[in-house]
Design a protein around this motif. Structure first.
Motif, PDB file in Angstrom:
ATOM      1  N   VAL A  13       0.837  -1.207   0.000  1.00  0.00           N
ATOM      2  CA  VAL A  13       0.000   0.000   0.000  1.00  0.00           C
ATOM      3  C   VAL A  13       0.870   1.253   0.000  1.00  0.00           C
ATOM      4  N   VAL A  14       1.903   1.263   0.835  1.00  0.00           N
ATOM      5  CA  VAL A  14       2.773   2.437   0.925  1.00  0.00           C
ATOM      6  C   VAL A  14       3.422   2.715  -0.430  1.00  0.00           C
ATOM      7  N   VAL A  15       3.963   1.694  -1.053  1.00  0.00           N
ATOM      8  CA  VAL A  15       4.630   1.889  -2.352  1.00  0.00           C
ATOM      9  C   VAL A  15       3.613   2.279  -3.421  1.00  0.00           C
ATOM     10  N   ALA A  16       2.462   1.623  -3.434  1.00  0.00           N
ATOM     11  CA  ALA A  16       1.431   1.954  -4.428  1.00  0.00           C
ATOM     12  C   ALA A  16       0.959   3.398  -4.286  1.00  0.00           C
ATOM     13  N   GLN A  17       0.796   3.864  -3.062  1.00  0.00           N
ATOM     14  CA  GLN A  17       0.384   5.251  -2.832  1.00  0.00           C
ATOM     15  C   GLN A  17       1.456   6.232  -3.298  1.00  0.00           C
ATOM     16  N   LEU A  18       2.702   5.905  -3.018  1.00  0.00           N
ATOM     17  CA  LEU A  18       3.793   6.774  -3.475  1.00  0.00           C
ATOM     18  C   LEU A  18       3.835   6.855  -4.997  1.00  0.00           C
ATOM     19  N   VAL A  19       3.686   5.723  -5.647  1.00  0.00           N
ATOM     20  CA  VAL A  19       3.736   5.703  -7.119  1.00  0.00           C
ATOM     21  C   VAL A  19       2.512   6.390  -7.707  1.00  0.00           C
ATOM     22  N   SER A  20       1.312   6.018  -7.238  1.00  0.00           N
ATOM     23  CA  SER A  20       0.094   6.562  -7.854  1.00  0.00           C
ATOM     24  C   SER A  20      -0.127   8.033  -7.515  1.00  0.00           C
ATOM     25  N   ASN A  21      -0.093   8.360  -6.228  1.00  0.00           N
ATOM     26  CA  ASN A  21      -0.395   9.734  -5.809  1.00  0.00           C
ATOM     27  C   ASN A  21       0.819  10.651  -5.823  1.00  0.00           C
ATOM     28  N   GLY A  22       1.966  10.107  -5.467  1.00  0.00           N
ATOM     29  CA  GLY A  22       3.167  10.930  -5.381  1.00  0.00           C
ATOM     30  C   GLY A  22       3.860  11.177  -6.698  1.00  0.00           C
ATOM     31  N   VAL A  23       3.686  10.255  -7.651  1.00  0.00           N
ATOM     32  CA  VAL A  23       4.366  10.406  -8.942  1.00  0.00           C
ATOM     33  C   VAL A  23       3.369  10.571 -10.090  1.00  0.00           C
TER      34      VAL A  23
ATOM     35  N   PRO B  58      -3.718   8.036 -11.977  1.00  0.00           N
ATOM     36  CA  PRO B  58      -4.536   6.830 -11.829  1.00  0.00           C
ATOM     37  C   PRO B  58      -5.386   6.912 -10.568  1.00  0.00           C
ATOM     38  N   SER B  59      -6.222   5.917 -10.356  1.00  0.00           N
ATOM     39  CA  SER B  59      -7.008   5.851  -9.127  1.00  0.00           C
ATOM     40  C   SER B  59      -6.115   5.364  -7.990  1.00  0.00           C
ATOM     41  N   GLY B  60      -5.801   6.249  -7.066  1.00  0.00           N
ATOM     42  CA  GLY B  60      -4.988   5.887  -5.907  1.00  0.00           C
ATOM     43  C   GLY B  60      -5.716   4.935  -4.975  1.00  0.00           C
ATOM     44  N   HIS B  61      -7.044   5.091  -4.855  1.00  0.00           N
ATOM     45  CA  HIS B  61      -7.832   4.170  -4.036  1.00  0.00           C
ATOM     46  C   HIS B  61      -7.706   2.742  -4.576  1.00  0.00           C
ATOM     47  N   THR B  62      -7.839   2.616  -5.889  1.00  0.00           N
ATOM     48  CA  THR B  62      -7.759   1.293  -6.505  1.00  0.00           C
ATOM     49  C   THR B  62      -6.346   0.740  -6.406  1.00  0.00           C
ATOM     50  N   ALA B  63      -5.349   1.582  -6.596  1.00  0.00           N
ATOM     51  CA  ALA B  63      -3.957   1.123  -6.484  1.00  0.00           C
ATOM     52  C   ALA B  63      -3.706   0.547  -5.101  1.00  0.00           C
ATOM     53  N   ALA B  64      -4.159   1.239  -4.059  1.00  0.00           N
ATOM     54  CA  ALA B  64      -3.963   0.762  -2.692  1.00  0.00           C
ATOM     55  C   ALA B  64      -4.737  -0.525  -2.434  1.00  0.00           C
ATOM     56  N   ALA B  65      -5.986  -0.574  -2.876  1.00  0.00           N
ATOM     57  CA  ALA B  65      -6.828  -1.751  -2.650  1.00  0.00           C
ATOM     58  C   ALA B  65      -6.253  -2.993  -3.321  1.00  0.00           C
ATOM     59  N   VAL B  66      -5.853  -2.849  -4.573  1.00  0.00           N
ATOM     60  CA  VAL B  66      -5.300  -3.987  -5.311  1.00  0.00           C
ATOM     61  C   VAL B  66      -3.929  -4.359  -4.765  1.00  0.00           C
ATOM     62  N   ALA B  67      -3.114  -3.372  -4.434  1.00  0.00           N
ATOM     63  CA  ALA B  67      -1.785  -3.660  -3.878  1.00  0.00           C
ATOM     64  C   ALA B  67      -1.909  -4.465  -2.597  1.00  0.00           C
TER      65      ALA B  67
END
Length: 183
Positions: A69-79, A109-118
């Motif tokens: 989740v942490v990495v997915a959030q950094l990639v999706s929302n941070g980058v 992208p959808s950060g919610h979806t990135a976190a959920a799937v991650a």
């Protein structure tokens, strides 16, 4: 160019369909699940329950899920969101008032979806039954993001791809590091 036109047309059609055809009762459930997932509360709660009740396997699953989740959030929302700047779906496509309660940030992208799937994809290899349980709210989050008008379907697909890649990396990187560290 034709591929982008095809994606745009599918985004338009699927967004309008999801926003107008999902029954209000189902939309309320989807919205409640999304609210629980907001700021990764749902995934942190699931990780806590796994760590508390799941023994060693639960702690390993929880650790993998939170790391993903942490990495997915950094990639999706941070980058990605900082680079893309995609506008949210037009308000006139969404025939309900949920469209007023959406963020101003980039749609892709959808950060919610990135976190959920991650989280789900990182937990599943360690504890398959917990991963299967997590897949239900993860899918609900993905559908809700389109139904509410917060994202296009392609944003959700992009978030899911980030989530899957992140989960894969979380499981592969330790093996690669051990292989390099040992002669």
């Amino acid at each position: 160019m034709r591929l982008l036109d095809h994606v745009r047309e599918n985004d338009r059609t699927l967004t309008k369909t999801a926003a107008s055809r999902i029954p209000a009762e189902v939309a309320k459930v989807l919205s409640a699940v999304e609210e629980a997932a907001e700021s990764t509360k749902l995934w942190c709660g699931a990780a806590g329950a796994m760590a508390w009740r799941g023994g060693r396997r639960g702690r390993r699953a929880a650790t993998a899920g939170i790391a993903a989740v942490v990495v997915a959030q950094l990639v999706s929302n941070g980058v990605c969101k900082q680079v893309t700047g995609r506008r949210r779906p037009p308000k006139e496509w969404i025939p309900h008032d949920e469209v007023e309660d959406r963020p101003d940030s980039s749609s892709f992208p959808s950060g919610h979806t990135a976190a959920a799937v991650a989280f789900t994809a990182a937990v599943a290899p360690v504890w398959p039954s917990a991963g299967a349980l997590c897949a239900v709210p993860a899918a609900a989050v993905a559908v809700e993001r389109v139904q509410s008008g917060a994202h296009y379907p392609s944003d959700v697909v992009g978030g899911a791809a980030i989530g899957l890649a992140t989960a894969w990396l979380i499981h592969r990187v330790p093996h690669l590091l051990r292989r390099r560290a040992l002669p």
